[in-house]
Design an enzyme around this catalytic site. Structure first.
Site, PDB file in Angstrom:
ATOM      1  CD  GLU A  31      -5.757   0.519   2.429  1.00 10.22           C
ATOM      2  OE1 GLU A  31      -5.439  -0.397   2.833  1.00 10.22           O
ATOM      3  OE2 GLU A  31      -6.461   0.687   1.391  1.00 10.22           O
ATOM      4  CB  SER A  36      -8.827  -1.375   4.322  1.00 16.63           C
ATOM      5  OG  SER A  36      -9.088  -2.512   3.794  1.00 16.63           O
ATOM      6  NE  ARG A  73      -3.867  -2.105   0.181  1.00 18.33           N
ATOM      7  CZ  ARG A  73      -3.654  -3.410  -0.301  1.00 18.33           C
ATOM      8  NH1 ARG A  73      -2.375  -3.733  -0.764  1.00 18.33           N
ATOM      9  NH2 ARG A  73      -4.299  -4.585  -0.062  1.00 18.33           N
TER      10      ARG A  73
HETATM   11  C1  LIG Z   1     -15.599   0.080  -1.064  1.00 20.85           C
HETATM   12  C2  LIG Z   1     -14.253   0.232  -1.222  1.00 20.85           C
HETATM   13  C3  LIG Z   1     -13.245  -0.930  -1.346  1.00 20.85           C
HETATM   14  C4  LIG Z   1     -11.843  -0.600  -1.544  1.00 20.85           C
HETATM   15  N1  LIG Z   1     -10.978  -1.825  -1.755  1.00 20.85           N
HETATM   16  C5  LIG Z   1      -9.702  -1.708  -2.085  1.00 20.85           C
HETATM   17  C6  LIG Z   1      -8.765  -2.798  -2.063  1.00 20.85           C
HETATM   18  O1  LIG Z   1      -9.210  -4.038  -1.916  1.00 20.85           O
HETATM   19  N2  LIG Z   1      -7.612  -2.540  -2.194  1.00 20.85           N
HETATM   20  C7  LIG Z   1      -7.131  -1.377  -2.342  1.00 20.85           C
HETATM   21  O2  LIG Z   1      -5.837  -1.019  -2.622  1.00 20.85           O
HETATM   22  N3  LIG Z   1      -7.783  -0.277  -2.060  1.00 20.85           N
HETATM   23  C8  LIG Z   1      -9.092  -0.314  -1.955  1.00 20.85           C
HETATM   24  N4  LIG Z   1     -10.139   0.705  -1.873  1.00 20.85           N
HETATM   25  C9  LIG Z   1      -9.368   2.102  -2.092  1.00 20.85           C
HETATM   26  C10 LIG Z   1      -9.609   2.619  -3.314  1.00 20.85           C
HETATM   27  O3  LIG Z   1     -10.514   2.301  -3.996  1.00 20.85           O
HETATM   28  C11 LIG Z   1      -8.099   2.723  -3.938  1.00 20.85           C
HETATM   29  O4  LIG Z   1      -6.974   3.309  -3.322  1.00 20.85           O
HETATM   30  C12 LIG Z   1      -8.312   3.546  -5.365  1.00 20.85           C
HETATM   31  O5  LIG Z   1      -6.873   3.299  -6.121  1.00 20.85           O
HETATM   32  C13 LIG Z   1      -8.546   4.858  -5.176  1.00 20.85           C
HETATM   33  O6  LIG Z   1      -8.757   5.510  -6.482  1.00 20.85           O
HETATM   34  P1  LIG Z   1      -9.536   7.133  -6.477  1.00 20.85           P
HETATM   35  O7  LIG Z   1      -9.409   7.314  -7.941  1.00 20.85           O
HETATM   36  O8  LIG Z   1     -10.927   7.006  -5.779  1.00 20.85           O
HETATM   37  O9  LIG Z   1      -8.640   8.101  -5.776  1.00 20.85           O
HETATM   38  P2  LIG Z   1      -8.763   9.079  -4.806  1.00 20.85           P
HETATM   39  O10 LIG Z   1      -9.434   8.593  -3.476  1.00 20.85           O
HETATM   40  O11 LIG Z   1      -9.284  10.335  -5.584  1.00 20.85           O
HETATM   41  O12 LIG Z   1      -7.126   9.631  -4.437  1.00 20.85           O
HETATM   42  C14 LIG Z   1      -6.285   8.614  -3.584  1.00 20.85           C
HETATM   43  C15 LIG Z   1      -5.149   9.217  -3.397  1.00 20.85           C
HETATM   44  O13 LIG Z   1      -4.378   9.155  -4.880  1.00 20.85           O
HETATM   45  C16 LIG Z   1      -4.088  10.405  -5.226  1.00 20.85           C
HETATM   46  N5  LIG Z   1      -4.294  10.241  -6.841  1.00 20.85           N
HETATM   47  C17 LIG Z   1      -5.264  10.005  -7.215  1.00 20.85           C
HETATM   48  N6  LIG Z   1      -5.257   9.919  -8.718  1.00 20.85           N
HETATM   49  C18 LIG Z   1      -3.876  10.616  -9.050  1.00 20.85           C
HETATM   50  C19 LIG Z   1      -3.396  10.972  -9.989  1.00 20.85           C
HETATM   51  N7  LIG Z   1      -3.739  10.629 -11.297  1.00 20.85           N
HETATM   52  N8  LIG Z   1      -2.187  11.390  -9.890  1.00 20.85           N
HETATM   53  C20 LIG Z   1      -1.484  11.665  -8.728  1.00 20.85           C
HETATM   54  N9  LIG Z   1      -2.400  11.397  -7.367  1.00 20.85           N
HETATM   55  C21 LIG Z   1      -3.441  10.676  -7.665  1.00 20.85           C
HETATM   56  C22 LIG Z   1      -4.988  11.330  -4.350  1.00 20.85           C
HETATM   57  O14 LIG Z   1      -4.302  12.723  -4.353  1.00 20.85           O
HETATM   58  C23 LIG Z   1      -4.909  10.783  -3.154  1.00 20.85           C
HETATM   59  O15 LIG Z   1      -3.791  11.192  -2.442  1.00 20.85           O
HETATM   60  C24 LIG Z   1     -11.292   0.613  -1.629  1.00 20.85           C
HETATM   61  C25 LIG Z   1     -12.090   1.673  -1.437  1.00 20.85           C
HETATM   62  C26 LIG Z   1     -13.434   1.512  -1.155  1.00 20.85           C
HETATM   63  C27 LIG Z   1     -14.567   2.567  -1.021  1.00 20.85           C
END
Ligand SMILES: Cc1cc2nc3c(=O)[nH]c(=O)nc-3n(C[C@H](O)[C@H](O)[C@H](O)COP(=O)(O)OP(=O)(O)OC[C@H]3O[C@@H](n4cnc5c(N)ncnc54)[C@H](O)[C@@H]3O)c2cc1C
Length: 347
Positions: free
Chosen positions: A339, A242, A169
């Protein structure tokens, strides 16, 4: 020609984060063409506004009513196979492509590897940030390169996997937030032999689904089924998956814990002298599963997930998270690390 980006001011974030926190952002830049990032960042109106990339908001907790900077949301979302070398293909995916749609897109083209990562919310560009992982697979295993705009260098760059410094992570992007804006990722995906059933529950799920063979498509279906059953749906109860990472400790620390508490689950880590503890187990044993503080709660379904049962504010959710961590620290002497990214406060 349509503008490469657009700006909006005083923007509500309720629908832009899966915790459903009712915060606002001073500015939101929606980017349709990543090559315009240097012009966007040079906009006079944005000069004193700290930028932060916001994807689908599924791994952030806005712990402030107002984000005083400029959120950058990438909407570029094409995917293509750039080369096909027999048993592998190289895929180029824009940052704005939806991750779970990408999983099916690759399976439709006979490419494997991402099936264990099905149904993870968010954009493809966010996948390398915390090296998304689930059911025995991390995306780092398939990342060939990450394309970024490096704000510090003022230049577009292509970072090969080694330079991404992926960990559990974790990545160079997570350690230096907002320095690099991910514009696209390159994935090297095999056409056969990559099915990973190391997570025992997957085999059991396939058996329960009528003894399905472990094809990539069936594995994706099993993963989706397990996730729907185990994890609270953000559409019903706001959450970010998580909330805490599984603590990585030395084998000595784990052994000492096992001597004091019966049944402590211990999992392998990436190095031999370290192992992973289950944050969910620690939280549950500390008595937090299902505990509610107003509309902020520790999910009764899964102790690792904090949920917004209605109108919980970011600060209220953060306070609950801190109480959970403090109590685990007191009972077990183990520090929990969040996380999701916490915006506007420190943990
Ligand atoms: C129900 C649920 C289940 C999940 N299960 C998992 C799982 O099994 N495994 C797991 O690893 N994660 C999981 N997650 C967490 C999440 O889905 C992931 O971390 C996902 O990759 C976040 O994507 P996002 O576009 O929503 O990013 P955001 O939440 O919008 O951003 C997250 C971080 O990444 C940065 N960021 C986003 N896009 C960019 C970019 N293009 N360039 C630079 N920085 C960027 C943001 O600034 C922030 O710091 C889960 C979340 C939920 C709600």
């Amino acid at each position: 020609m349509a503008s490469a980006y657009s700006l909006a001011w005083d923007v509500p974030l309720l629908g832009r984060n899966t915790f459903h926190v009712d915060a606002r952002a001073h500015c939101l830049a929606t980017v349709h063409d990543a090559t315009a990032l240097p012009s966007l960042l040079a906009e006079p109106a944005l000069q004193n506004l700290p930028p932060m990339v916001l994807g689908a908001g599924s791994n952030v907790l806005f712990a402030t009513d107002r984000f005083a900077g400029c959120l950058i949301h990438l909407q570029c979302d094409s995917a293509r196979i750039v080369s096909d070398a027999g048993d592998h293909a190289l895929v180029h995916v824009d940052a704005g492509f939806e991750w779970d749609v990408l999983v099916d897109w690759t399976l439709d083209r006979g490419l494997q590897g991402l099936e264990n990562l099905a149904l993870i919310p968010g954009q493809a560009g966010a996948a390398p940030i915390q090296n998304i992982g689930a059911y025995g697979v991390e995306v780092a295993r398939f990342v060939a390169a990450v394309h970024v705009y490096d704000r510090q260098a003022g230049a577009f760059e292509r970072l090969t996997t080694e330079r991404c410094e992926f960990g559990y992570r974790d990545s160079v992007f997570k350690r230096e937030p907002d320095r690099r804006i991910v514009t696209a990722i390159e994935l090297l995906l095999p056409k056969a032999g990559a099915t990973n059933l190391s997570y025992a529950g997957l085999g059991e799920e396939l058996a329960a689904m009528g003894g399905l063979s472990p094809t990539p498509r069936n594995v994706a279906a099993a993963v989706r089924q397990i996730r729907r059953r185990k994890l609270p749906d953000p559409a019903v109860a706001g959450n970010a998956g998580s909330f805490f990472k599984n603590p990585v400790v030395t084998r000595a620390v784990a052994a000492e814990l096992q001597s004091r508490f019966a049944g402590v689950p211990v999992y392998p880590s990436s190095t031999d002298d370290e192992c992973k503890l289950s944050a969910a187990w620690l939280i549950e044993q500390a008595g937090w599963r299902g505990v509610r503080d107003g509309d902020a709660a520790v999910s009764a379904q899964h102790a690792l997930v904090l949920v917004n049962l209605g109108r919980a504010t970011g600060p209220r959710l953060l306070t609950l998270a801190r109480r959970v961590a403090a109590s685990v620290q007191e009972k077990f002497g183990i520090a929990l690390e969040p996380e999701p990214r916490i915006v506007g406060a420190t943990f």
